[in-house]
Design an enzyme around this catalytic site. Structure first.
Site, PDB file in Angstrom:
ATOM      1  N   ARG A  78     -38.104  40.952  65.895  1.00 51.49           N
ATOM      2  CA  ARG A  78     -38.419  40.178  64.693  1.00 51.49           C
ATOM      3  C   ARG A  78     -38.467  41.115  63.491  1.00 51.49           C
ATOM      4  O   ARG A  78     -39.213  42.093  63.498  1.00 51.49           O
ATOM      5  CB  ARG A  78     -39.765  39.461  64.853  1.00 51.49           C
ATOM      6  CG  ARG A  78     -40.182  38.708  63.600  1.00 51.49           C
ATOM      7  CD  ARG A  78     -41.540  38.038  63.716  1.00 51.49           C
ATOM      8  NE  ARG A  78     -41.886  37.457  62.414  1.00 51.49           N
ATOM      9  CZ  ARG A  78     -43.081  37.610  61.827  1.00 51.49           C
ATOM     10  NH1 ARG A  78     -44.036  38.307  62.414  1.00 51.49           N
ATOM     11  NH2 ARG A  78     -43.301  37.084  60.638  1.00 51.49           N
ATOM     12  N   HIS A 122     -41.347  37.834  53.859  1.00 53.27           N
ATOM     13  CA  HIS A 122     -42.524  38.598  54.293  1.00 53.27           C
ATOM     14  C   HIS A 122     -43.098  39.289  53.065  1.00 53.27           C
ATOM     15  O   HIS A 122     -43.183  40.517  52.975  1.00 53.27           O
ATOM     16  CB  HIS A 122     -42.145  39.606  55.377  1.00 53.27           C
ATOM     17  CG  HIS A 122     -43.302  40.039  56.249  1.00 53.27           C
ATOM     18  ND1 HIS A 122     -43.324  39.897  57.626  1.00 53.27           N
ATOM     19  CD2 HIS A 122     -44.474  40.624  55.913  1.00 53.27           C
ATOM     20  CE1 HIS A 122     -44.471  40.393  58.101  1.00 53.27           C
ATOM     21  NE2 HIS A 122     -45.188  40.841  57.093  1.00 53.27           N
ATOM     22  N   GLU A 167     -47.109  34.157  57.071  1.00 52.65           N
ATOM     23  CA  GLU A 167     -48.511  34.089  56.641  1.00 52.65           C
ATOM     24  C   GLU A 167     -48.685  33.638  55.186  1.00 52.65           C
ATOM     25  O   GLU A 167     -49.128  34.421  54.312  1.00 52.65           O
ATOM     26  CB  GLU A 167     -49.193  35.438  56.870  1.00 52.65           C
ATOM     27  CG  GLU A 167     -49.183  35.843  58.315  1.00 52.65           C
ATOM     28  CD  GLU A 167     -50.019  37.065  58.611  1.00 52.65           C
ATOM     29  OE1 GLU A 167     -50.368  37.817  57.689  1.00 52.65           O
ATOM     30  OE2 GLU A 167     -50.328  37.275  59.791  1.00 52.65           O
ATOM     31  N   ASN A 292     -49.680  34.782  64.546  1.00 51.06           N
ATOM     32  CA  ASN A 292     -50.020  36.191  64.322  1.00 51.06           C
ATOM     33  C   ASN A 292     -51.500  36.330  64.649  1.00 51.06           C
ATOM     34  O   ASN A 292     -52.339  35.813  63.907  1.00 51.06           O
ATOM     35  CB  ASN A 292     -49.769  36.603  62.869  1.00 51.06           C
ATOM     36  CG  ASN A 292     -48.287  36.639  62.511  1.00 51.06           C
ATOM     37  OD1 ASN A 292     -47.438  36.369  63.357  1.00 51.06           O
ATOM     38  ND2 ASN A 292     -47.979  36.955  61.270  1.00 51.06           N
ATOM     39  N   TYR A 294     -54.730  38.849  65.736  1.00 46.65           N
ATOM     40  CA  TYR A 294     -55.271  40.219  65.781  1.00 46.65           C
ATOM     41  C   TYR A 294     -56.713  40.263  66.250  1.00 46.65           C
ATOM     42  O   TYR A 294     -57.123  41.186  66.937  1.00 46.65           O
ATOM     43  CB  TYR A 294     -55.149  40.893  64.415  1.00 46.65           C
ATOM     44  CG  TYR A 294     -53.733  41.231  64.069  1.00 46.65           C
ATOM     45  CD1 TYR A 294     -52.888  40.303  63.450  1.00 46.65           C
ATOM     46  CD2 TYR A 294     -53.193  42.475  64.406  1.00 46.65           C
ATOM     47  CE1 TYR A 294     -51.563  40.599  63.155  1.00 46.65           C
ATOM     48  CE2 TYR A 294     -51.871  42.793  64.111  1.00 46.65           C
ATOM     49  CZ  TYR A 294     -51.068  41.844  63.488  1.00 46.65           C
ATOM     50  OH  TYR A 294     -49.750  42.154  63.199  1.00 46.65           O
ATOM     51  N   GLU A 352     -46.874  38.076  66.037  1.00 47.06           N
ATOM     52  CA  GLU A 352     -47.483  39.391  65.813  1.00 47.06           C
ATOM     53  C   GLU A 352     -48.749  39.533  66.656  1.00 47.06           C
ATOM     54  O   GLU A 352     -49.553  38.606  66.706  1.00 47.06           O
ATOM     55  CB  GLU A 352     -47.890  39.615  64.342  1.00 47.06           C
ATOM     56  CG  GLU A 352     -46.743  39.883  63.404  1.00 47.06           C
ATOM     57  CD  GLU A 352     -47.211  40.091  61.970  1.00 47.06           C
ATOM     58  OE1 GLU A 352     -48.333  40.576  61.751  1.00 47.06           O
ATOM     59  OE2 GLU A 352     -46.456  39.708  61.047  1.00 47.06           O
TER      60      GLU A 352
HETATM   61  C1  LIG Z   1     -55.527  39.391  59.986  1.00 45.59           C
HETATM   62  O1  LIG Z   1     -54.312  40.057  60.248  1.00 45.59           O
HETATM   63  C2  LIG Z   1     -53.170  39.366  59.784  1.00 45.59           C
HETATM   64  O2  LIG Z   1     -52.874  38.298  60.621  1.00 45.59           O
HETATM   65  C3  LIG Z   1     -52.031  40.303  59.726  1.00 45.59           C
HETATM   66  C4  LIG Z   1     -51.940  41.586  60.213  1.00 45.59           C
HETATM   67  N1  LIG Z   1     -50.721  42.031  59.864  1.00 45.59           N
HETATM   68  C5  LIG Z   1     -50.075  41.057  59.155  1.00 45.59           C
HETATM   69  N2  LIG Z   1     -50.874  39.988  59.117  1.00 45.59           N
HETATM   70  C6  LIG Z   1     -48.755  41.194  58.474  1.00 45.59           C
HETATM   71  O3  LIG Z   1     -47.879  40.138  58.847  1.00 45.59           O
HETATM   72  C7  LIG Z   1     -48.134  42.559  58.713  1.00 45.59           C
HETATM   73  O4  LIG Z   1     -47.198  42.795  57.671  1.00 45.59           O
HETATM   74  C8  LIG Z   1     -49.233  43.627  58.797  1.00 45.59           C
HETATM   75  O5  LIG Z   1     -48.681  44.929  58.851  1.00 45.59           O
HETATM   76  C9  LIG Z   1     -50.070  43.347  60.059  1.00 45.59           C
HETATM   77  C10 LIG Z   1     -51.118  44.422  60.360  1.00 45.59           C
HETATM   78  O6  LIG Z   1     -52.117  44.407  59.391  1.00 45.59           O
END
Ligand SMILES: CO[C@H](O)c1c[n+]2c([nH]1)[C@H](O)[C@@H](O)[C@H](O)[C@H]2CO
Length: 447
Positions: A78, A122, A167, A292, A294, A352
């Protein structure tokens, strides 16, 4: 329940990146600047005043990086397209040399049996469009649809899946409400309208794709389950508000054609009365949802915290990453199960998932990133658990292939399977790369 989460045949195992974070040379070959080029070149906006001028030099090293992907055994990758490389003015004139870079990249991926998943946006809006109002301009969805059409016509014969927008929440809230991302606005009256136009842009691109596309199109959302820090009614209500603000603000219009009732209360006069026809257009035009994931939110009521009256607090009794995000794999299972139980179990990809840690220095050209291996093992296992509960999960894209430009954090946070230092431009493998290679080879996480 088996602990060896074997994934179905054909499951996609990928890695994810984005243009401004890895490509470097953002104005090469006639490209037009983006709001992130302007923002990162504004002193004080990015840690260490870092910019994406060099990043991972991927614009000139794409062949080397595709070889890394093949060596990992990825069957998908991706990446995002920099709008300004293809349309330097954001609209109209196509810059063929910019488009050719992506044509070559797609062809190299296919030569290695790696399926491209392309993100159209993005966060790197051309400054030419920002200077015409950017995502605040009601014409912005049409600008995006025109840009998307150029890419669909050029690449859809070779691209398995498209992600319209990465996002929208982050682009709107960090860029227009909190001011910590490009374009650096902190205006309560902007975030709701920017989000609405981003969702309309997604819908307009999907409508174009329905007419000329032959594969899949979706959107990628940052989804973060919210948990009350105590069982008090105040904390439970605060967690509900933050869930509406982060998750349902996007999920509900996309799946139900309506914003959560909590939004007008959260934004007050800054919440416009959006036309219902818009919401109907936004509802359900996509083939999949990108997740996505985390971490989770651990939420405490805080009347002083505008606009939510809630704050995400850092837990001291739980492991966290270098970003200060709690390591909570069960939140991924719960987020995926929520899509099944509350949103009709749509086809989904984890677009992600990954973590930044203070990696140890390389020893003999290798980084022993045990924390990241543990994070990935637990989260891939959590994804497998959701699959076993019947979630319609089609693939996993690890964030990220390379250490890269981490937005306002500059190069201080490392998410990669390969260590990259911009001044050296070597790709130094980490233990997590070996771990992921084994996961892909066995199509699952053997315990
Ligand atoms: C709360 O985290 C977000 O979902 C998020 C985390 N991240 C993202 N979105 C972005 O899509 C990426 O470009 C970032 O590099 C990556 C890492 O920070």
């Amino acid at each position: 329940m088996s602990t060896d989460h074997a994934f179905p045949p054909g499951f996609l195992w990928g890695a994810a990146t984005s243009a401004y974070q890895i490509e470097g040379d953002p104005l090469a070959d006639g490209a037009g600047p983006s709001i992130w080029h302007r923002f990162s070149h504004t002193p004080g906006r990015v840690a260490g005043n870092a910019t994406g001028d060099l990043a991972c030099d991927h614009y000139h090293r794409a062949q080397e990086d595709v070889a890394l992907m093949a060596n990992l055994g990825l069957n998908a990758y991706r990446f995002s397209i920099a709008w300004g490389r293809v349309l330097p003015d954001g609209r109209g004139r196509v810059n063929q040399r910019g488009l050719d870079f992506y044509q070559r990249l797609v062809d190299r991926l296919l030569e290695q049996d790696i399926q491209p998943m392309i993100t159209l946006y993005h966060w790197d809006l051309p400054t030419a469009l920002h200077d015409r109002g950017g995502w605040l301009n009601p014409e912005s969805p049409a600008w995006f649809a025109d840009y998307a059409q150029v890419l669909f016509r050029a690449l859809d014969d070779r691209v398995a899946a498209w992600v319209t927008i990465n996002e929208p929440w982050v682009a709107a809230v960090l860029g227009h409400l909190e001011g910590v991302h490009a374009p650096g606005h902190a205006d309560a009256f902007e975030a709701a309208r920017v989000t609405h136009h981003l969702l309309l842009a997604h819908a307009e691109a999907c409508a174009v794709y329905r007419a000329i596309g032959a594969h899949q199109i979706g959107i990628a959302l940052n989804l973060e389950p919210q948990y009350p820090a105590s069982d008090s009614a105040a904390d439970r209500a605060a967690a509900d508000r933050r869930d509406a603000f982060i998750n349902r603000w996007l999920l509900d219009p996309l799946f139900f054609g309506r914003y959560p009732e909590a939004m007008p209360a959260i934004f007050g006069p800054a919440w416009p009365d959006f036309p219902s026809a818009d919401l109907e257009r936004i509802r359900r035009p996509a083939d999949f949802i990108g997740v996505n994931y985390y971490s989770r939110g651990w939420v405490q009521a805080d009347p002083s915290a505008w606009p939510l009256g809630a704050t995400r607090i850092q837990r001291t009794d739980a492991p966290s990453t270098a970003m200060g995000w709690e390591v909570y794999p069960n939140g991924l299972t719960e987020t995926l199960l929520r899509l099944k139980t509350q949103y009709g179990n749509p086809p989904a990809y984890i677009t992600e998932n990954g973590a930044a840690f203070e990696d140890p220095a390389p020893v003999e050209d290798r980084v022993e990133d045990a924390h990241r291996v543990a994070y990935l093992r637990d989260h891939i296992t959590a994804a497998g658990a959701a699959l076993q509960e019947g979630v319609n999960l089609r693939g996993y894209f690890l964030w990220s292939l390379l250490d890269n430009f981490e937005w306002a954090e500059g190069y201080t946070k490392r998410f990669g399977l390969y260590r990259v230092d911009p001044e050296e431009q070597r790709r130094i493998p980490k233990a997590s790369a070996d771990f992921y290679r084994k996961v892909i080879a066995s199509n699952g996480v053997g315990m």
